[in-house]
Design a protein around this motif. Structure first.
Motif, PDB file in Angstrom:
ATOM      1  N   THR A 132      35.153  65.678  35.187  1.00 35.03           N
ATOM      2  CA  THR A 132      35.719  64.372  34.844  1.00 35.03           C
ATOM      3  C   THR A 132      36.812  64.489  33.786  1.00 35.03           C
ATOM      4  O   THR A 132      36.668  65.237  32.818  1.00 35.03           O
ATOM      5  CB  THR A 132      34.613  63.428  34.336  1.00 35.03           C
ATOM      6  N   TYR A 179      35.346  58.159  24.686  1.00 33.47           N
ATOM      7  CA  TYR A 179      36.529  58.432  25.508  1.00 33.47           C
ATOM      8  C   TYR A 179      37.673  57.453  25.236  1.00 33.47           C
ATOM      9  O   TYR A 179      38.799  57.879  24.929  1.00 33.47           O
ATOM     10  CB  TYR A 179      36.159  58.440  26.997  1.00 33.47           C
ATOM     11  N   ASN A 229      42.055  51.638  28.718  1.00 33.92           N
ATOM     12  CA  ASN A 229      41.066  52.713  28.765  1.00 33.92           C
ATOM     13  C   ASN A 229      39.692  52.128  29.084  1.00 33.92           C
ATOM     14  O   ASN A 229      38.664  52.656  28.664  1.00 33.92           O
ATOM     15  CB  ASN A 229      41.022  53.453  27.429  1.00 33.92           C
ATOM     16  N   VAL A 231      36.444  51.293  31.244  1.00 33.35           N
ATOM     17  CA  VAL A 231      35.679  52.225  32.078  1.00 33.35           C
ATOM     18  C   VAL A 231      34.621  51.485  32.897  1.00 33.35           C
ATOM     19  O   VAL A 231      34.071  50.478  32.452  1.00 33.35           O
ATOM     20  CB  VAL A 231      35.000  53.286  31.184  1.00 33.35           C
ATOM     21  N   VAL A 258      41.979  55.216  33.636  1.00 28.60           N
ATOM     22  CA  VAL A 258      40.682  55.394  34.288  1.00 28.60           C
ATOM     23  C   VAL A 258      40.654  54.799  35.693  1.00 28.60           C
ATOM     24  O   VAL A 258      39.999  55.329  36.589  1.00 28.60           O
ATOM     25  CB  VAL A 258      39.545  54.770  33.442  1.00 28.60           C
ATOM     26  N   THR A 277      48.346  53.748  37.150  1.00 31.52           N
ATOM     27  CA  THR A 277      47.366  54.687  36.600  1.00 31.52           C
ATOM     28  C   THR A 277      48.021  56.056  36.515  1.00 31.52           C
ATOM     29  O   THR A 277      48.853  56.413  37.360  1.00 31.52           O
ATOM     30  CB  THR A 277      46.106  54.773  37.481  1.00 31.52           C
TER      31      THR A 277
END
Length: 416
Positions: A132, A179, A229, A231, A258, A277
């Motif tokens: 990932t 993250y 960002n 998720v 993401v 993205t």
């Protein structure tokens, strides 16, 4: 549990039936199997995405076995369920390493699960292959990182947003965990270096579904671009609320780190059309190798509409990097794999990838995609070649190399 392909697909949400794969054929082996682990959530909130990653690993293993295995031996995958819970991931990692005597595990999806299992791999001398894209700030001797790090998603992205889209005021928004916060840290440096500014840096809890207040903040902020960002399931709620409040991707585009083909399919393409993205891999990459990969994956999971995306591609190609490392060293130990994998190159569906000899991360090709009305991306910018991964990119290339060297990951030490 030890799964063969048929048993595994019975448990996977992406497969409606467990069918044989004639294209791969079958092969008889005289030698004992090499066991590897696949540690992904089969249950819980992360299972939809993680089952796809497990499928990527299983497909690679099936193809390897169909062409002779590794060192003339078949590869057997022992699948364990992380149950979307870091504690369970830790327990299952221990089981794979100690009880099953497995030296290599492909697995984990979130930074939380990776951090939970990392001490076990380091203490027990096993190798984790982690696919990932993540926030960086880590260089373990016991992990091969095949997903993107911030400089492979942001170093191209931020300047492009400023120069090509003409955007100067960034509203940074993310889910509230490591993250997104670390990605924001790197982004702020790049935004300022590009002569732009960030007007806000806001977070909502992971899985949060009520985005009306946050979208209102974005509308009132004076920002001309959103750096997302966000998720997981929150992506779907965010994009839908963004459109429902009348915001236009042409005027105030969402530029995400993401959002992938998986989330686009879940939310409906109309909610993301026009947004962007940054990823090294998109399903829309128009090459024979990628088209073949998509076709084979759809056959493997018995779903003619299955989508592929960056982490899935990395889950797939990392198995071949492992195979090459084992065959180079002739040994299954972590030390041998670590030595054998540095500098290994593989022609992945998205293009050439190479394991960096200094930090065990992968050289990848940065790309920017704009989401279209059909749910696929149009690649609007791509580097001509893969770039070096810098896991500590917030501090610069020299410092990134020093951090990894201090963890014992310099090339000289990796030889032994």
């Amino acid at each position: 549990m030890v799964f063969n392909r048929r048993e595994f697909l019975k448990t996977a949400a992406t497969a409606s039936a467990a069918l044989a794969l004639p294209a791969l054929g079958s092969r008889a082996f005289a030698a004992d199997a090499i066991k590897v682990g696949a540690l992904y959530s089969q249950t819980g909130g992360l299972s939809v995405a993680e089952k796809l990653l497990a499928n990527g690993v299983m497909m690679a293993v099936a193809e390897i076995n169909a062409t002779g295995g590794v060192l003339g031996r078949p590869v057997e995958v022992v699948v364990e369920d992380g149950a979307s819970d870091p504690k369970t991931f830790s327990e299952k990692a221990s089981k794979l390493i100690l009880k099953d005597k497995i030296s290599t595990v492909f697995g984990c999806h979130t930074s939380a699960s990776r951090k939970a299992v990392l001490p076990i791999f380091e203490r027990r001398g096993a190798m984790l292959f982690y696919q990932t894209h993540y926030e960086g700030f880590e260089c373990s001797r016991n992990v091969v990182y095949s997903g993107a790090v911030p400089n492979q998603q942001l170093a191209n992205y931020i300047p492009w947003i400023v120069e090509k889209l003409g955007k100067k005021k960034f509203f940074i928004v993310g889910s509230n965990y490591v993250y997104p916060r670390e990605m924001a840290k790197v982004s702020k440096k790049l935004i300022e270096a590009a002569g732009a500014e960030w007007v806000a840096d806001e977070y909502l809890e992971l899985g949060h579904s009520e985005w009306a207040v946050m979208v209102s903040k974005i509308k009132e902020s004076g920002a001309d671009v959103v750096l997302s960002n966000v998720v997981g399931d929150s992506i779907i709620a965010f994009y839908r609320e963004f459109k429902n409040q009348g915001l236009s991707q042409e005027v105030l585009p969402i530029c995400a780190t993401v959002t992938s083909e998986i989330e686009i399919a879940a939310m409906g393409a109309e909610y993301a059309a026009g947004s962007y993205t940054s990823f090294p891999y998109f399903m829309s990459i128009d090459t024979p190798a990628n088209k073949s990969f998509i076709d084979r994956f759809r056959t493997f999971v018995n779903d003619p509409k299955a989508v592929t995306y960056h982490s899935l591609e990395a889950a797939y190609f990392q198995v071949f990097l492992w195979k090459q490392a084992v065959e180079k060293s002739g040994d299954l130990s972590a030390d041998a794999i670590r030595a054998g994998i540095r500098g290994q190159t593989y022609e992945a569906p998205g293009g050439k990838v190479t394991t960096d000899p200094d930090n065990l991360h992968c050289w990848l090709t940065p790309r920017i995609g704009q989401w279209q009305a059909d749910g696929q991306s149009k690649v609007v910018n791509a580097y001509p070649a893969p770039i070096k991964p810098l896991p500590y990119s917030a501090y610069g290339e020299t410092e990134s190399n020093l951090f990894c060297t201090s963890n014992g990951l310099d090339a000289a030490k990796l030889k032994g």
